[in-house]
Design an enzyme around this catalytic site. Sequence first.
Site, PDB file in Angstrom:
ATOM      1  N   SER A  58       0.840  -1.190   0.000  1.00  0.00           N
ATOM      2  CA  SER A  58       0.000   0.000   0.000  1.00  0.00           C
ATOM      3  C   SER A  58       0.872   1.236   0.000  1.00  0.00           C
ATOM      4  O   SER A  58       2.034   1.211   0.427  1.00  0.00           O
ATOM      5  CB  SER A  58      -0.900   0.009   1.236  1.00  0.00           C
ATOM      6  OG  SER A  58      -1.553   1.257   1.387  1.00  0.00           O
ATOM      7  N   TYR A  70      -2.770  -0.802  10.123  1.00  0.00           N
ATOM      8  CA  TYR A  70      -2.764  -1.056   8.683  1.00  0.00           C
ATOM      9  C   TYR A  70      -1.411  -0.702   8.062  1.00  0.00           C
ATOM     10  O   TYR A  70      -0.824  -1.484   7.302  1.00  0.00           O
ATOM     11  CB  TYR A  70      -3.882  -0.245   8.021  1.00  0.00           C
ATOM     12  CG  TYR A  70      -4.020  -0.502   6.536  1.00  0.00           C
ATOM     13  CD1 TYR A  70      -4.683  -1.623   6.063  1.00  0.00           C
ATOM     14  CD2 TYR A  70      -3.481   0.385   5.611  1.00  0.00           C
ATOM     15  CE1 TYR A  70      -4.813  -1.864   4.703  1.00  0.00           C
ATOM     16  CE2 TYR A  70      -3.596   0.159   4.245  1.00  0.00           C
ATOM     17  CZ  TYR A  70      -4.266  -0.969   3.804  1.00  0.00           C
ATOM     18  OH  TYR A  70      -4.376  -1.198   2.449  1.00  0.00           O
TER      19      TYR A  70
END
Length: 583
Positions: free
Chosen positions: A448, A461
């Site tokens: 990401s 995350y």
Amino acid sequence: MDQWQHRTVIRDGINLATRRRGDPGRPAVLCVHGYPDNGEVWDALADALGDRFQVITYDVRGAGASSAPAPVAAYRLAELRDDLFAVIDALSPDRPVHLVAHDWGSIQSWEPVTEPGAERRIASFTTLSGPCLDHVGQSLRRRGAGDMMASLRQLAKSWYIGAFHLPALAPLAWKLGLADAWPGILRRTEGLEAAASPTQSQDGARGVALYRANMLPCLLHPRERRTTIPVQLIVATRDRYVAPGLLDGLSDWTGPLWRREMNTGHWGPLLGHAAVTADYLGEFIDHIEGAPESARLARARVRPNAGPDAGKLVVITGAGSGIGRETALAFGGRGATVLCTDIDPDSAAATAEAVRAAGGEALSRKTDVANARSMEALARYVERELGAPDVVVNNAGIGLAGPLLDTSVQDWKQVLDVNLWGVIHGCRLFGRQMIDQVKAGHIVNVSSASAYLPSRALPAYATSKSAVLMLTECLRAELADRGIGVSAICPGLIDTPITGRARFVGVDEEEQGRRRQAAQRLYHRRGFTPDRVARAIVDAVRDNRAEVPVSMEASGMRWLGRLAPPLARRLARVDVERLGANR
């Protein structure tokens, strides 16, 4: 294991030393060696085949214990063809053999394979690192200026052919010590341990006649040589002597054709990875003998107008929606067989159906990447039914936002189990399969843009995705020598269903719903769709790219984190309330 039974077959005064072992009632596999080998080069493969078949080898004229006629003309392809037919007629007169050949053994075997009526003696042909000289000659005639570089590269690989045509040079080199040096040459160039044959010097010196008798006539005056015999092509992708491109276009000259690739050098399929070669042989011969075509063999079948990834298996986790679904469609459109996995079996099945509806090949399977046993079951299924994958896309992920101090142990476990451990499982299990089956595969890990910068809004995350990025770099270094590529894909604000499923800790359900809706509006306005990420994944595999920041914001975050860490730390303190899973 049965002992070799020796027999001499005589044709026109030439003694051909043959060996046979195994049950005569089983299908016969006839092996033809190349240069500068003799029939003993097949011993490791014969051991790997076990008692499944009757195995026959012979020393071609000029090698081993067979006769070595002096005239160069005695080594023409027609003579070698008739030698092979004589061996078949003597050792398997009532049943066609399954021919397996390597190097010059394969080159010479194309002559009998393309002979009219050969199917009465030959049931199938498996060729390893040896093209038909006539096919090569025809291809050179057809090539235009655009293919000149490919021709020059092959000429560079084949420098020794010119040397073999110089009077006395090659035979003299073998007699002056090249035979003693041969095991060391194999060790340095192929990474293989092999002892020199007692006849190595004379095998090398005499075998030069094969090149002199056939190379120039076939390349300069190529004939039309076709066959209807089923052919299996095993390509050594790191072959120093036979460029894989020489074997392209073979379907123009054959009937049913299967193509397998092994990430190894010229002698690797025989001396380094005989078990894998034996597995391919057994599967192919069983089918020719009447067994149903396995899924792995069916994938290897060469079909006209197939895509660039035809024959490849791509395994994708989290394929039920978003990036995973679009990646499945992208690889399916390129001719690959796609295994779509997801914790939701219905969504995985829907993606597979979409791939099939678009003309591709796909299967689906329920898998929970967070569960080691589920991933191990998936890996066993793939290995047993489909063979090692060529590409693995570890895509499955979940989003979690909110302060670290409000994130419970269970929250951390869930995020790390899916986002990190799911990737670890996929890399570990399928990377091992690629190595064991000698695949030049590729592993893609979806990280990401959040991996590049710290954020008070995404501690769990961002931590999981940063770990995926580092894992990818470590694995890429580990597998580089194995010919396996590893890439990290770092999307930014991608409009996928993950934003609607992301959880926000430390708030009530009403506030969580509001933040989800806000994140979905933001990502939707950004308008960066998952199909663009899928194209980036395909390109990363094709070009073996290490790290791919897909969107503009991902690239910006990457460079900000690298060039201005203090600024990145200050930005991390900004409380962006509506920030969901940044992916």
